[in-house]
Enzyme design. Structure first.
Site, PDB file in Angstrom:
ATOM      1  N   THR A 127      22.751 -60.500  21.414  1.00  0.00           N
ATOM      2  CA  THR A 127      21.861 -60.594  22.580  1.00  0.00           C
ATOM      3  C   THR A 127      21.237 -61.983  22.562  1.00  0.00           C
ATOM      4  OG1 THR A 127      21.338 -58.249  22.439  1.00  0.00           O
ATOM      5  CG2 THR A 127      19.851 -59.620  23.749  1.00  0.00           C
ATOM      6  N   LYS A 139      11.829 -59.653  21.347  1.00  0.00           N
ATOM      7  CA  LYS A 139      12.822 -60.733  21.495  1.00  0.00           C
ATOM      8  C   LYS A 139      13.477 -60.661  22.876  1.00  0.00           C
ATOM      9  CE  LYS A 139      17.518 -61.819  20.286  1.00  0.00           C
ATOM     10  NZ  LYS A 139      18.754 -61.431  19.626  1.00  0.00           N
ATOM     11  N   LYS A 199      21.830 -57.085  30.322  1.00  0.00           N
ATOM     12  CA  LYS A 199      21.114 -56.576  29.136  1.00  0.00           C
ATOM     13  C   LYS A 199      19.607 -56.875  29.248  1.00  0.00           C
ATOM     14  CE  LYS A 199      20.343 -55.733  24.638  1.00  0.00           C
ATOM     15  NZ  LYS A 199      20.524 -54.488  23.956  1.00  0.00           N
TER      16      LYS A 199
HETATM   17  P1  NAD Z   1      21.005 -58.811  11.672  1.00  0.00           P
HETATM   18  O1  NAD Z   1      19.973 -59.856  11.432  1.00  0.00           O
HETATM   19  O2  NAD Z   1      20.989 -57.555  10.874  1.00  0.00           O
HETATM   20  O3  NAD Z   1      22.464 -59.472  11.475  1.00  0.00           O
HETATM   21  C1  NAD Z   1      22.829 -60.773  11.807  1.00  0.00           C
HETATM   22  C2  NAD Z   1      23.829 -61.263  10.762  1.00  0.00           C
HETATM   23  O4  NAD Z   1      24.307 -62.549  11.139  1.00  0.00           O
HETATM   24  C3  NAD Z   1      23.215 -61.409   9.359  1.00  0.00           C
HETATM   25  O5  NAD Z   1      23.998 -60.696   8.414  1.00  0.00           O
HETATM   26  C4  NAD Z   1      23.251 -62.917   9.115  1.00  0.00           C
HETATM   27  O6  NAD Z   1      23.440 -63.255   7.758  1.00  0.00           O
HETATM   28  C5  NAD Z   1      24.448 -63.315   9.949  1.00  0.00           C
HETATM   29  N1  NAD Z   1      24.501 -64.733  10.302  1.00  0.00           N
HETATM   30  C6  NAD Z   1      23.502 -65.519  10.793  1.00  0.00           C
HETATM   31  N2  NAD Z   1      23.977 -66.762  11.037  1.00  0.00           N
HETATM   32  C7  NAD Z   1      25.290 -66.764  10.688  1.00  0.00           C
HETATM   33  C8  NAD Z   1      26.319 -67.744  10.727  1.00  0.00           C
HETATM   34  N3  NAD Z   1      26.096 -68.984  11.170  1.00  0.00           N
HETATM   35  N4  NAD Z   1      27.553 -67.394  10.310  1.00  0.00           N
HETATM   36  C9  NAD Z   1      27.788 -66.136   9.871  1.00  0.00           C
HETATM   37  N5  NAD Z   1      26.871 -65.166   9.806  1.00  0.00           N
HETATM   38  C10 NAD Z   1      25.632 -65.467  10.216  1.00  0.00           C
HETATM   39  O7  NAD Z   1      20.956 -58.498  13.226  1.00  0.00           O
HETATM   40  P2  NAD Z   1      21.534 -57.196  13.996  1.00  0.00           P
HETATM   41  O8  NAD Z   1      20.498 -56.140  14.030  1.00  0.00           O
HETATM   42  O9  NAD Z   1      22.897 -56.901  13.449  1.00  0.00           O
HETATM   43  O10 NAD Z   1      21.632 -57.768  15.485  1.00  0.00           O
HETATM   44  C11 NAD Z   1      22.637 -58.681  15.880  1.00  0.00           C
HETATM   45  C12 NAD Z   1      22.495 -58.949  17.359  1.00  0.00           C
HETATM   46  O11 NAD Z   1      22.601 -57.722  18.091  1.00  0.00           O
HETATM   47  C13 NAD Z   1      21.145 -59.563  17.757  1.00  0.00           C
HETATM   48  O12 NAD Z   1      21.363 -60.515  18.759  1.00  0.00           O
HETATM   49  C14 NAD Z   1      20.351 -58.366  18.255  1.00  0.00           C
HETATM   50  O13 NAD Z   1      19.360 -58.738  19.208  1.00  0.00           O
HETATM   51  C15 NAD Z   1      21.452 -57.552  18.906  1.00  0.00           C
HETATM   52  N6  NAD Z   1      21.169 -56.112  19.001  1.00  0.00           N
HETATM   53  C16 NAD Z   1      20.634 -55.442  17.931  1.00  0.00           C
HETATM   54  C17 NAD Z   1      20.373 -54.078  18.044  1.00  0.00           C
HETATM   55  C18 NAD Z   1      19.775 -53.296  16.870  1.00  0.00           C
HETATM   56  O14 NAD Z   1      19.337 -52.150  17.093  1.00  0.00           O
HETATM   57  N7  NAD Z   1      19.745 -53.837  15.647  1.00  0.00           N
HETATM   58  C19 NAD Z   1      20.657 -53.405  19.241  1.00  0.00           C
HETATM   59  C20 NAD Z   1      21.243 -54.100  20.289  1.00  0.00           C
HETATM   60  C21 NAD Z   1      21.486 -55.462  20.148  1.00  0.00           C
END
Ligand code: NAD
Length: 293
Positions: free
Chosen positions: A96, A244, A169
């Site tokens: 997102t 966010k 979204k």
């Molecule tokens: P998270 O922080 O758990 O995971 C993100 C991952 O990306 C981490 O493991 C981090 O180490 C990795 N990362 C960061 N920079 C990197 C890079 N340059 N190369 C490789 N890996 C890298 O976040 P999440 O909860 O998995 O959410 C991910 C996305 O999905 C976000 O944009 C969030 O807004 C969206 N989202 C989350 C949810 C939820 O309920 N958690 C729901 C809908 C959407």
């Protein structure tokens, strides 16, 4: 079955990548956090040495990263994934992020099909392969991505050109936040007027005030047993993530000249909730702050 590169193995990305492998795809994965990569390897996915390495030779390349700056760097930065991807690869960002960055990355994808495909459904949806995907990009790109996304979700909507998925979204979550706050206020007023939670629920869930926030995600314990209110507001969808998304919606509103005063107020409320330590709670937990005034 496709060769897929998947980068970003966090709360959402790890189960999404596992579901692609479960569907029979060959999935090369990368995350900057070594333990995330080790856990993915233990689950049978193929760890790559870098994001570019995961993209190399893949027919479909997917990212699931925290925010716009991570997405821009990963795709367009030095040693980036666009440069490493084959000319016919389909590129999909499921994070997102802001609409402007989604459009910028797509415009710099070197003629490859690049889709923004943010999700709704949270970690449970990611684990159960029941996510909803809202997709921006060309019709041809969507047609190629759809069967891949089906392995991770069950509702996949093509919203328009690049950035349209992120736009959908942000609009959805802005509506959700305002609706949740209004629903909380309804319960708070009902409490003061001596109405039980169940009585208000029974009326509103069958009346014109009904919404997903009331009927599925009720912010008080009791009427909907599965809602986070029944487990002390353990997420679910964390308030920090809602803040966010509301921030991104306000950025988009300012950039486009849209008048969204309720969205702005919802963001202010969630920022206050975060400052009071509510960031890790479910976003419906904001009722506790609103009750105090
Ligand atoms: P998270 O922080 O758990 O995971 C993100 C991952 O990306 C981490 O493991 C981090 O180490 C990795 N990362 C960061 N920079 C990197 C890079 N340059 N190369 C490789 N890996 C890298 O976040 P999440 O909860 O998995 O959410 C991910 C996305 O999905 C976000 O944009 C969030 O807004 C969206 N989202 C989350 C949810 C939820 O309920 N958690 C729901 C809908 C959407």
């Amino acid at each position: 079955m496709a060769r897929i590169g998947f980068v970003g193995l966090g709360n959402m990305g790890a189960p999404m990548a596992r579901n692609l492998a479960k569907a029979g795809h060959r999935v090369a994965v990368f995350d900057i956090v070594p333990t995330a990569l080790e856990a993915a390897a233990a689950a049978g996915l193929s760890p790559a040495a870098s994001a570019a390495e995961a993209a190399r030779g893949a027919e479909v390349v997917i990212t699931m990263l925290p925010a716009g700056k991570h997405v821009r760097d990963a795709w367009l930065g030095a040693g980036g994934m666009v440069a490493a991807s084959g000319p016919d690869a389909v590129l999909i960002d499921c994070s997102t992020i802001d609409v402007a960055t989604a459009r910028e990355v797509a415009a710099n994808s070197g003629g490859r099909e690049m889709l923004d495909a943010p999700v709704s459904g949270g970690v449970m949806g990611a684990e159960g392969a029941t996510l909803a995907f809202m997709v921006g990009g060309t019709k041809a790109g969507f047609a190629r991505a759809e069967p891949i996304l089906q392995a991770m979700g069950r509702k996949i909507v093509h919203c328009g050109e690049a950035g349209a998925g992120q736009a959908a979204k942000l609009c959805n979550n802005m509506i959700l936040a305002a609706t949740m706050i209004a629903t909380c206020e309804g319960f708070i007023l009902a409490e003061r007027l001596g109405l039980t939670h169940q009585a208000l629920f029974d009326v509103v869930s069958n009346s014109s005030g009904n919404s997903w926030a009331m009927s599925t995600y009720c912010p008080v314990p009791g009427p909907v047993p599965g809602s986070p209110a029944n487990r002390d507001y353990k997420p679910g969808f964390a308030a920090a993530l809602m803040a966010k998304d509301l921030g991104l919606a306000q950025e988009a509103a300012k950039g486009s000249g849209a008048n969204t005063p309720l969205g702005a107020q919802a963001l202010a409320f969630y920022q206050r909730f975060l400052e009071a330590g509510g960031g890790d709670k479910d976003f419906s937990g904001i009722i506790e702050m609103l009750r105090k005034g």
